[in-house]
Motif scaffolding. Structure first.
Motif, PDB file in Angstrom:
ATOM      1  N   ARG A  32      -6.529   0.722   1.804  1.00  0.00           N
ATOM      2  CA  ARG A  32      -5.116   2.008   1.715  1.00  0.00           C
ATOM      3  C   ARG A  32      -5.545   1.974   0.201  1.00  0.00           C
ATOM      4  O   ARG A  32      -5.089   1.043  -0.951  1.00  0.00           O
ATOM      5  CB  ARG A  32      -3.851   2.163   1.509  1.00  0.00           C
ATOM      6  N   PRO A  33      -5.722   3.580  -0.494  1.00  0.00           N
ATOM      7  CA  PRO A  33      -5.959   3.587  -1.918  1.00  0.00           C
ATOM      8  C   PRO A  33      -4.136   3.228  -2.578  1.00  0.00           C
ATOM      9  O   PRO A  33      -2.953   4.194  -1.729  1.00  0.00           O
ATOM     10  CB  PRO A  33      -5.762   4.807  -1.825  1.00  0.00           C
ATOM     11  N   LEU A  34      -4.397   3.067  -4.153  1.00  0.00           N
ATOM     12  CA  LEU A  34      -2.591   2.933  -4.751  1.00  0.00           C
ATOM     13  C   LEU A  34      -2.587   4.855  -5.200  1.00  0.00           C
ATOM     14  O   LEU A  34      -3.766   4.642  -6.067  1.00  0.00           O
ATOM     15  CB  LEU A  34      -3.125   1.942  -5.986  1.00  0.00           C
ATOM     16  N   ILE A  35      -1.605   5.084  -5.321  1.00  0.00           N
ATOM     17  CA  ILE A  35      -1.520   6.596  -5.565  1.00  0.00           C
ATOM     18  C   ILE A  35      -0.380   6.055  -6.427  1.00  0.00           C
ATOM     19  O   ILE A  35       0.799   6.198  -6.669  1.00  0.00           O
ATOM     20  CB  ILE A  35      -1.047   7.437  -4.312  1.00  0.00           C
ATOM     21  N   GLY A  36      -0.935   6.858  -8.478  1.00  0.00           N
ATOM     22  CA  GLY A  36       0.138   7.004  -9.227  1.00  0.00           C
ATOM     23  C   GLY A  36       0.058   8.515  -9.602  1.00  0.00           C
ATOM     24  O   GLY A  36       0.147   9.081  -8.883  1.00  0.00           O
ATOM     25  N   VAL A  37       1.707   8.329  -9.859  1.00  0.00           N
ATOM     26  CA  VAL A  37       2.882   9.421  -9.840  1.00  0.00           C
ATOM     27  C   VAL A  37       3.193   9.795 -10.777  1.00  0.00           C
ATOM     28  O   VAL A  37       4.246   8.870 -11.159  1.00  0.00           O
ATOM     29  CB  VAL A  37       3.280   9.726  -7.867  1.00  0.00           C
ATOM     30  N   GLU A  62       5.219  -1.247   8.132  1.00  0.00           N
ATOM     31  CA  GLU A  62       5.698  -0.470   6.846  1.00  0.00           C
ATOM     32  C   GLU A  62       4.524  -0.711   6.171  1.00  0.00           C
ATOM     33  O   GLU A  62       4.141  -0.758   4.238  1.00  0.00           O
ATOM     34  CB  GLU A  62       6.683  -0.939   6.565  1.00  0.00           C
ATOM     35  N   GLN A  63       3.779  -2.487   6.316  1.00  0.00           N
ATOM     36  CA  GLN A  63       2.318  -2.652   5.520  1.00  0.00           C
ATOM     37  C   GLN A  63       1.269  -0.981   5.184  1.00  0.00           C
ATOM     38  O   GLN A  63       0.390  -2.231   4.596  1.00  0.00           O
ATOM     39  CB  GLN A  63       2.357  -4.095   5.712  1.00  0.00           C
ATOM     40  N   LEU A  64       1.674  -0.524   6.565  1.00  0.00           N
ATOM     41  CA  LEU A  64       0.623  -0.049   6.363  1.00  0.00           C
ATOM     42  C   LEU A  64       0.624   1.575   5.480  1.00  0.00           C
ATOM     43  O   LEU A  64       0.199   2.532   5.430  1.00  0.00           O
ATOM     44  CB  LEU A  64      -0.162   0.323   7.673  1.00  0.00           C
ATOM     45  N   ALA A  65       1.725   1.703   5.900  1.00  0.00           N
ATOM     46  CA  ALA A  65       2.610   2.635   4.816  1.00  0.00           C
ATOM     47  C   ALA A  65       1.894   3.382   2.998  1.00  0.00           C
ATOM     48  O   ALA A  65       1.218   2.228   2.296  1.00  0.00           O
ATOM     49  CB  ALA A  65       4.071   2.321   4.326  1.00  0.00           C
ATOM     50  N   ALA A  66       1.813   4.483   2.811  1.00  0.00           N
ATOM     51  CA  ALA A  66       1.023   4.942   1.793  1.00  0.00           C
ATOM     52  C   ALA A  66       1.915   3.651   0.268  1.00  0.00           C
ATOM     53  O   ALA A  66       2.680   3.606   0.339  1.00  0.00           O
ATOM     54  CB  ALA A  66       1.496   6.319   1.128  1.00  0.00           C
ATOM     55  N   GLN A 254       1.549  14.458   2.710  1.00  0.00           N
ATOM     56  CA  GLN A 254       1.339  14.456   3.560  1.00  0.00           C
ATOM     57  C   GLN A 254      -0.242  13.170   3.268  1.00  0.00           C
ATOM     58  O   GLN A 254      -0.683  12.757   4.397  1.00  0.00           O
ATOM     59  CB  GLN A 254       0.752  15.621   4.894  1.00  0.00           C
ATOM     60  N   ARG A 255      -1.276  13.477   2.494  1.00  0.00           N
ATOM     61  CA  ARG A 255      -2.279  13.407   2.469  1.00  0.00           C
ATOM     62  C   ARG A 255      -1.796  11.853   2.074  1.00  0.00           C
ATOM     63  O   ARG A 255      -2.851  10.656   2.248  1.00  0.00           O
ATOM     64  CB  ARG A 255      -3.075  14.126   1.709  1.00  0.00           C
ATOM     65  N   MET A 256      -1.077  11.563   1.317  1.00  0.00           N
ATOM     66  CA  MET A 256      -0.589  10.179   0.697  1.00  0.00           C
ATOM     67  C   MET A 256      -0.522   9.253   1.533  1.00  0.00           C
ATOM     68  O   MET A 256      -0.375   8.087   1.741  1.00  0.00           O
ATOM     69  CB  MET A 256       0.777  10.688  -0.502  1.00  0.00           C
ATOM     70  N   ARG A 257       0.617   9.839   3.311  1.00  0.00           N
ATOM     71  CA  ARG A 257       0.934   8.865   3.645  1.00  0.00           C
ATOM     72  C   ARG A 257      -0.114   8.765   4.280  1.00  0.00           C
ATOM     73  O   ARG A 257      -0.632   7.164   5.411  1.00  0.00           O
ATOM     74  CB  ARG A 257       2.039   9.476   5.318  1.00  0.00           C
ATOM     75  N   ASP A 258      -1.460   9.011   4.816  1.00  0.00           N
ATOM     76  CA  ASP A 258      -2.142   9.268   5.714  1.00  0.00           C
ATOM     77  C   ASP A 258      -2.923   8.438   4.809  1.00  0.00           C
ATOM     78  O   ASP A 258      -4.325   7.967   5.849  1.00  0.00           O
ATOM     79  CB  ASP A 258      -3.026  11.097   5.871  1.00  0.00           C
TER      80      ASP A 258
END
Length: 261
Positions: A32-37, A62-66, A254-258
């Protein structure tokens, strides 16, 4: 004097994974992408974004969460003040450092959780700017899918900088968008700064409820990330049908979750 960027993290630092690394959950294939905020502008809004991401329907494990890296820096210069005083470069410098640090730490993309900061985002070097997700772009994407007249609620700084009105897609939707008049804009700006201090969200809900019919708007655009606090309160009270909105913070959550960001 320009500070040299660290290209190789020191021992113990967070290191970016190779693009072809397997998922840490043991799932085969791409991770999954690592998202910086970049948060802190203000802190409550960016914290609420994370609450929204993880409060949506969770994955099976939970390991599949954002996967999110939050850089929360409330010390960034006030964006509206910077726009008014011609000192946007102060904001640009802070964002450049923050985006660079998040990418060095392994972020694939970066979300700047402040819409009034968009004039500064446009000043970033292309290598950084191209990795940032535009919340303003998301608003216009949603307008293409949502009919009706929308009241654009944003800060005074965003109005002065033309964050929405100078967007390349504004002419496409201008007949369906309206900004508050000067008096209501000033009242809105005060509401935003009251929300930054954890003010009562119900007062802003009542304010928005009164504005919509005055501007013959069917819905509103949450054009300031502090208004995500309000759209969340609207949802919690079951008022979404009465007070519909386009909230780019909800869309990006929503996109971060998905993992589709």
């Amino acid at each position: 004097m320009t500070r040299e960027r660290v290209t190789t993290p020191p021992p113990g630092a967070v290191r970016p994974l190779p693009a072809d690394a397997p998922a840490r959950t043991g799932e085969p294939g791409a991770r999954r992408p690592l998202i910086g905020v970049i948060g802190g502008m203000g802190p409550l809004a960016s914290t609420e974004l994370l609450n929204t991401v993880y409060g949506l329907e969770p994955p099976e494990r939970e390991q599949l969460a954002a996967r999110i890296l939050l850089w929360s820096d409330p010390a960034v210069a006030d964006r509206t003040t910077a726009i008014q005083s011609g000192t946007v470069d102060l904001v640009r410098a802070a964002l450049e450092d923050s985006v660079d640090r998040l990418l060095t730490a392994g972020a694939d993309v970066v979300v700047v959780a402040c819409i009034t900061a968009h004039p500064a985002i446009r000043l970033l070097p292309e290598r950084l700017r191209s990795r940032c997700v535009s919340l303003v772009d998301l608003v216009f994407e949603q307008l293409a899918e949502r009919p009706g007249r929308h009241l654009v609620l944003c800060t005074r700084g965003s109005v002065l900088a033309g964050v929405f009105t100078d967007h390349e897609r504004w002419p496409e939707f201008a007949h369906r968008l309206v900004l508050p008049d000067e008096e209501d804009q000033e009242r809105l700006h005060r509401h935003v700064y009251r929300l930054k201090r954890n003010g009562d969200r119900l007062a802003t809900i009542d304010f928005v409820r009164a504005l919509l019919p005055r501007y013959r708007a069917a819905a509103f655009v949450a054009g300031c990330t502090e208004l995500h606090l309000v759209t969340r309160a609207i949802e919690a009270r079951g008022l979404t049908r009465q007070l519909p909105s386009i909230d780019p913070m909800t869309v990006i959550a929503q996109r971060m979750r998905d993992g589709s960001i």
